[in-house]
Design a protein around this motif. Structure first.
Motif, short mmCIF file in Angstrom:
data_model
loop_
_atom_site.label_atom_id
_atom_site.label_comp_id
_atom_site.label_asym_id
_atom_site.label_seq_id
_atom_site.Cartn_x
_atom_site.Cartn_y
_atom_site.Cartn_z
N VAL A 192 0.95 -1.41 -0.29
CA VAL A 192 0.01 -0.32 0.22
C VAL A 192 0.89 1.30 -0.06
O VAL A 192 1.86 1.44 0.03
CB VAL A 192 -0.61 -0.40 1.01
N GLY A 193 0.43 1.89 -0.72
CA GLY A 193 1.61 3.58 -1.22
C GLY A 193 2.42 3.53 -1.84
O GLY A 193 2.74 4.07 -1.96
N ASP A 194 3.02 2.52 -2.95
CA ASP A 194 3.53 1.86 -3.46
C ASP A 194 3.37 2.90 -5.08
O ASP A 194 3.94 3.12 -5.48
CB ASP A 194 3.74 1.04 -3.71
N GLY A 195 1.87 3.84 -4.75
CA GLY A 195 1.89 4.43 -6.26
C GLY A 195 0.81 3.96 -7.06
O GLY A 195 -0.26 4.60 -7.87
N PHE A 196 0.62 2.44 -6.99
CA PHE A 196 -0.69 1.35 -7.01
C PHE A 196 -1.82 1.16 -6.97
O PHE A 196 -2.47 1.64 -6.92
CB PHE A 196 0.18 0.34 -7.82
N THR A 197 -0.98 1.16 -5.22
CA THR A 197 -2.43 0.01 -3.87
C THR A 197 -2.69 1.66 -2.88
O THR A 197 -1.36 1.63 -2.59
CB THR A 197 -1.93 -0.75 -4.02
N THR A 198 -4.08 2.04 -2.81
CA THR A 198 -4.48 3.04 -1.70
C THR A 198 -4.16 2.14 -0.66
O THR A 198 -5.26 1.00 -1.10
CB THR A 198 -5.75 3.87 -2.88
N ILE A 199 -4.67 3.48 -0.04
CA ILE A 199 -5.48 2.78 1.33
C ILE A 199 -6.98 1.77 0.97
O ILE A 199 -7.64 0.51 1.54
CB ILE A 199 -6.12 4.06 2.38
N ASP A 200 -7.73 3.15 0.24
CA ASP A 200 -8.92 2.24 -0.19
C ASP A 200 -9.40 0.86 -0.97
O ASP A 200 -9.69 0.09 -0.52
CB ASP A 200 -10.46 3.21 -0.86
N ASP A 201 -8.52 0.59 -1.41
CA ASP A 201 -8.01 -0.51 -2.90
C ASP A 201 -7.78 -1.84 -1.24
O ASP A 201 -8.27 -2.94 -1.15
CB ASP A 201 -6.64 -0.75 -3.28
N VAL A 202 -7.47 -1.85 0.28
CA VAL A 202 -6.31 -2.44 0.70
C VAL A 202 -7.62 -3.07 1.68
O VAL A 202 -8.32 -3.96 1.53
CB VAL A 202 -5.51 -2.26 1.49
#
Length: 918
Positions: A55-65
């Motif tokens: 999370v936070g790598d520029g591809f995956t957001t907090i909302d995605d998780v």
């Protein structure tokens, strides 16, 4: 205050055997978002951990998780997931072009003024050379040596290139030829179930996940490792640190109960599962197995089922980690420390299954009682067409009428055990003399019997059963007819070792099942030629002859061009059919042959019991066997080690090579991202219908001498006998682009009534090959488009379907709908996928392919944007229609802006001051 690198406060230590690991705790995430992880499928939890860790790598957001943690059957398919697998597995056919692209990126990096050594796989990658061996020699003790010699002679240029890659790239290992198939080497050695990686000075533990450039990567799902096959472009993206874009999975559960009854094998089970799941429909879905019946299946049985996921259509066929997983790791020589870590990690993360585990929520839950599985085969043309062994004769005769269009007498069994076989095709018998032996062929004659790698050779129970059946047959005095081409291609050297130690290989040898090589052979079409006398007899009698193999694919024309009827079967049944010499047999009622005492010998007389198989397995298999065979897996092939390595960080391209060439993807590339521009003055290269597959688009199989690729090779001094195949020449874009859209069954509506890779060069109206027309258009500076119907790009031959399209000069494909992966691959190569407005098609719009097309609005392109296409007819009249850009995310838009994913990554790395390899 939220930690941006750990917004769910999930990072925590896990101490195992005195060693401290950092893990990303799923239960901490669940508490923060109010999720009940116990109801999630295990496969979804593995995906969830990957998102949580990245999370936070520029591809995956907090909302995605948070969204995936609250997965429900209703949410499946509603959201895109950026999955970063932990590693990549490649085989040589599909891996070579990936390594070629990395080598080309190094040249491009140097051209841009950067450090070529920055170009390395950013995640661990293993390439197993397993697709190049062919069954030329068979049936004698020198077969293995002779086939290996021919393999090296045919593929030396490719092997020299891979040897360079082995020493030039970090994070990249090559398993040499004659070691085994990638799936089995992965299962027995490479996979760790839980892997560790040092990140910022900390040892992080995570699930072992992967993608592979082979569809049967899914075998590893049997070990509780989530992974599946992808196209080469997707694999390259993962290698270069990019995520795999996928939709939240739909998961079909299969609850297993009971246990297999005596006489039923893992092969029979997988054919039943394949039939059941194909009937239900699981294409592009996850399949996950659950229920108490799992504890009745060995790990090898699970791997057999998981391996067939492409045949039942699923993305994966996942078995959660449990006690059997741990036992398999110990039994195959993995270290005690690893087994302890796997158990501790999986229990801590809720990834460990027991018989008391609740059944997760699935989109659908199917059930199968293992005790209902019966001995079966599948055929004559598809792996899902299961035939109970009792019905084989009747089924073949029905296929003669309904599939092969032949006169066929009806067969009615009467339940009696007959001394003589009832010959339904005596009138079609063609005499043949082979090596001085007089014999004859007729309909149903089995001319190929292959215990071949993939589905079954990883499973000791069925391999030992084949050896025991051979032993009993030899002792009864049975032999294999001279017209049967017999072969044994084990999936690893471990198989040969336990067959030799048990004394069973000598009996297989006596029936002609000598080891011919270690690699994928018959089920990928590497069966090698049959004797000229056999081929001539088949042609003279217009015979429908058969092949019986223990592989996974039996499509017509795939196994051998001489064979029409192909059946999948367990290894012991392959041996039985070889002895019988035909599939026109009722093995319950008719004898396989006559014994040395003059009495008929039936299948039941030589079928080994489960107790006999178990006894041999216990005596022949142990962890030391695996440790010994894999002790020097990367360096044990002396012929491989003797191949000279040339070049340093940059590969020394040989302009005369017909196997390896520097592709032109990065020609004239700049550090700056060029502005997007509308496509103007484009011509149609092809006008295609529905369900055009990547097998229609991508070069595959043999190379015809009168094809553009054949002419290219002949011009360079390569004789047709040395053409090898498109698969072997995937590292040469000149061959591959000439074979793109060259399938002999392609139907281009621009040339009605013509099959094959042809089109019209519109400025002159000449009919010519698609390749020749594309080159004329490139010389004119004319961009190209392809128009198609529904489900464009289904199939598994993925990487070159997109690469070849790009190299021919196609800048956009307009279709009614796309297969998901091919669509993303087109974007990855800088080709714009577009869809017609709902209800519209090229047919409804009256498009003939003779128009000049302009696609406007690309300068301001956004994901999902509508664009306008102007089409001018030959008479000067014009019309417009609307299309939708099937670029689905900002990430894909970045790839497209850069001209493709490789260009995007190259520019990113060129801007970095420090080497990017980890």
């Amino acid at each position: 205050m939220t930690n941006l690198n750990d917004p769910f406060n999930a990072r925590a230590p896990l101490v195992v055997g005195g060693q401290t690991f950092i893990i990303y705790r799923l239960d901490a995430l669940a508490r923060r978002v109010g999720a009940d992880l116990a109801r999630l499928p295990f496969s979804v939890k593995v995906l969830l951990e990957a998102l949580l860790r990245n999370v936070g790598d520029g591809f995956t957001t907090i909302d995605d998780v948070a969204a995936l943690a609250q997965w429900t059957p209703a949410s499946a398919g509603q959201r895109e997931v950026a999955f970063k697998p932990a590693r990549v597995l490649m085989q040589d056919f599909t891996g070579v072009p990936a390594v070629v692209d990395l080598a080309a990126m190094r040249d491009a990096m140097a051209h841009l003024g950067g450090d070529p050594a920055k170009i390395n796989p950013l995640v661990p990658a293993d390439l197993v050379i397993d697709h190049s061996v062919q069954v030329d020699a068979f049936g004698h003790g020198m077969a293995l040596v002779l086939n290996a010699q021919l393999e090296f002679e045919r593929n030396r240029e490719r092997y020299e290139f891979l040897r360079w890659g082995q020493q030039a790239f970090a994070n990249f290992r090559v398993v040499p030829p004659a070691t085994g198939i990638c799936h089995q080497v992965n299962l027995e050695y490479l996979a760790t179930v839980v892997m560790t990686r040092e990140i910022d000075g900390e040892l992080v533990a995570m699930p072992d996940t992967l993608v592979g450039t082979d569809s049967h990567t899914t075998m590893i799902n049997g070990l509780g490792v989530l992974g599946w096959g992808v196209g080469g472009i997707e694999a390259e993206a993962v290698l270069l640190g990019q995520p795999l874009a996928m939709l939240t999975p739909e998961v079909v559960g299969v609850k297993l109960t009971g246990a297999l009854r005596p006489g039923a094998t893992a092969t029979d089970l997988v054919l039943r599962v394949t039939e059941m799941l194909r009937r239900h429909g699981v294409v592009d879905k996850f399949v996950e197995f659950c229920g108490p019946g799992l504890s009745a299946l060995s790990l090898a049985d699970r791997a057999t089922i998981a391996n067939m996921a492409p045949e039942y259509g699923a993305t994966c066929g996942f078995f959660p980690v449990d006690a059997e997983t741990l036992a398999y790791l110990r039994g195959t020589g993995r270290s005690d420390d690893l087994v302890a870590l796997v158990e501790a990690y999986c229990r801590e993360q809720g990834l460990f299954r027991t018989d008391d585990s609740p059944i997760p929520e699935f989109n659908t839950l199917l059930e199968l009682d293992l005790s209902t599985v019966e001995p079966s085969v599948a055929g004559p043309r598809r792996p899902q067409d299961r035939v109970p062994l009792t019905d084989l004769k009747a089924s073949f005769n029905q296929a003669m009428r309904t599939i092969f269009g032949r006169e066929a007498p009806a067969y009615e069994g009467n339940g009696e055990r007959r001394r003589e076989r009832r010959d339904l095709y005596a009138a079609s018998r063609v005499p043949v003399t082979l090596n001085g032996q007089a014999t004859a062929l007729t309909h149903g004659s089995t001319i190929i019997a292959a215990i071949t790698s993939c589905t079954n050779t990883s499973n000791p129970s069925v391999m030992i059963a084949a050896g025991l059946l051979a032993k009993k047959a030899v002792e009864k005095g049975l032999r294999v007819p001279p017209y049967v081409k017999t072969s044994l291609a084990p999936g690893s050297r471990v198989v040969s070792e336990y067959l030799a130690q048990s004394g069973l290989q000598e009996y297989l040898d006596q029936l002609g099942f000598n080891v011919v090589g270690y690699g994928c052979t018959t089920c990928i079409g590497n069966s090698g030629p049959v004797a000229d006398e056999i081929a001539q007899a088949v042609k003279a009698g217009n015979l429908v002859v058969s092949a019986v193999l223990s592989g996974n694919r039996n499509f017509e024309g795939r196994i051998n061009p001489v064979v029409r009827a192909n059946y999948l079967a367990s290894p012991p049944l392959v041996v039985a059919c070889a002895i019988a010499g035909t599939v026109d047999i009722d093995m319950n009622r008719e004898p396989l042959g006559v014994g040395i005492d003059g009495e008929p010998v039936y299948l039941a007389d030589i079928w080994p019991s489960a107790e006999e198989v178990a006894e041999v397995m216990a005596a022949s298999l142990n962890a030391d066997l695996f440790r010994q065979q894999y002790a020097n897996v990367f360096t044990g092939n002396e012929t491989w080690n003797a191949i000279p390595v040339s070049g340093g960080d940059l590969y020394a391209w040989n302009p005369d090579s017909t196997y390896i060439q520097n592709p032109p993807y990065f020609r004239d590339m700049t550090r700056e991202v060029p502005p997007l521009a509308s496509i103007r003055g484009a011509r149609a290269l092809a006008l295609l219908g529905d369900s055009v597959t990547t097998d229609h688009i991508s070069p595959a199989g043999s190379i015809a001498k009168d094809s553009p690729a054949g002419r290219y090779l002949i011009e360079r001094g390569v004789q047709p006998a040395d053409f090898n195949s498109y698969g072997a020449r995937r590292g040469n874009h000149e061959v591959m682009m000439r074979g793109t859209f060259a399938n002999i069954r392609l139907r281009n509506a621009m040339v009605p009534g013509v099959e094959g890779g042809y089109t019209i060069y519109l400025p002159t109206g000449e009919q010519m090959s698609i390749y020749d027309a594309a080159m004329r258009y490139q010389a004119d500076g004319t961009p190209l488009v392809v128009l198609a119907g529904k489900e464009y790009g289904t199939g598994s031959s993925r990487d070159w379907a997109a690469k070849g399209t790009f190299l021919l000069g196609v800048r956009a494909v307009i279709a009614e709908s796309f297969e998901r992966i091919h669509r993303s691959n087109l974007v990855g190569m800088g080709v714009l996928p577009l869809t017609f407005a709902p209800g519209e098609s090229w047919q409804s719009l009256g498009i003939t392919g003779r128009e000049i097309f302009t696609i406007e609005g690309i300068e301001t392109l956004r994901p999902g944007q509508e664009l306008t296409v102007h089409a001018q007819r030959p008479d000067g009249s014009a019309f417009t229609f609307t299309v939708k850009a099937r670029i689905n995310s900002e990430g894909e838009l970045a790839y497209y802006r850069n001209g493709g994913i490789l260009h995007y990554v190259l520019r990113q790395l060129a801007e970095q001051e420090e080497p990017a390899a980890v």
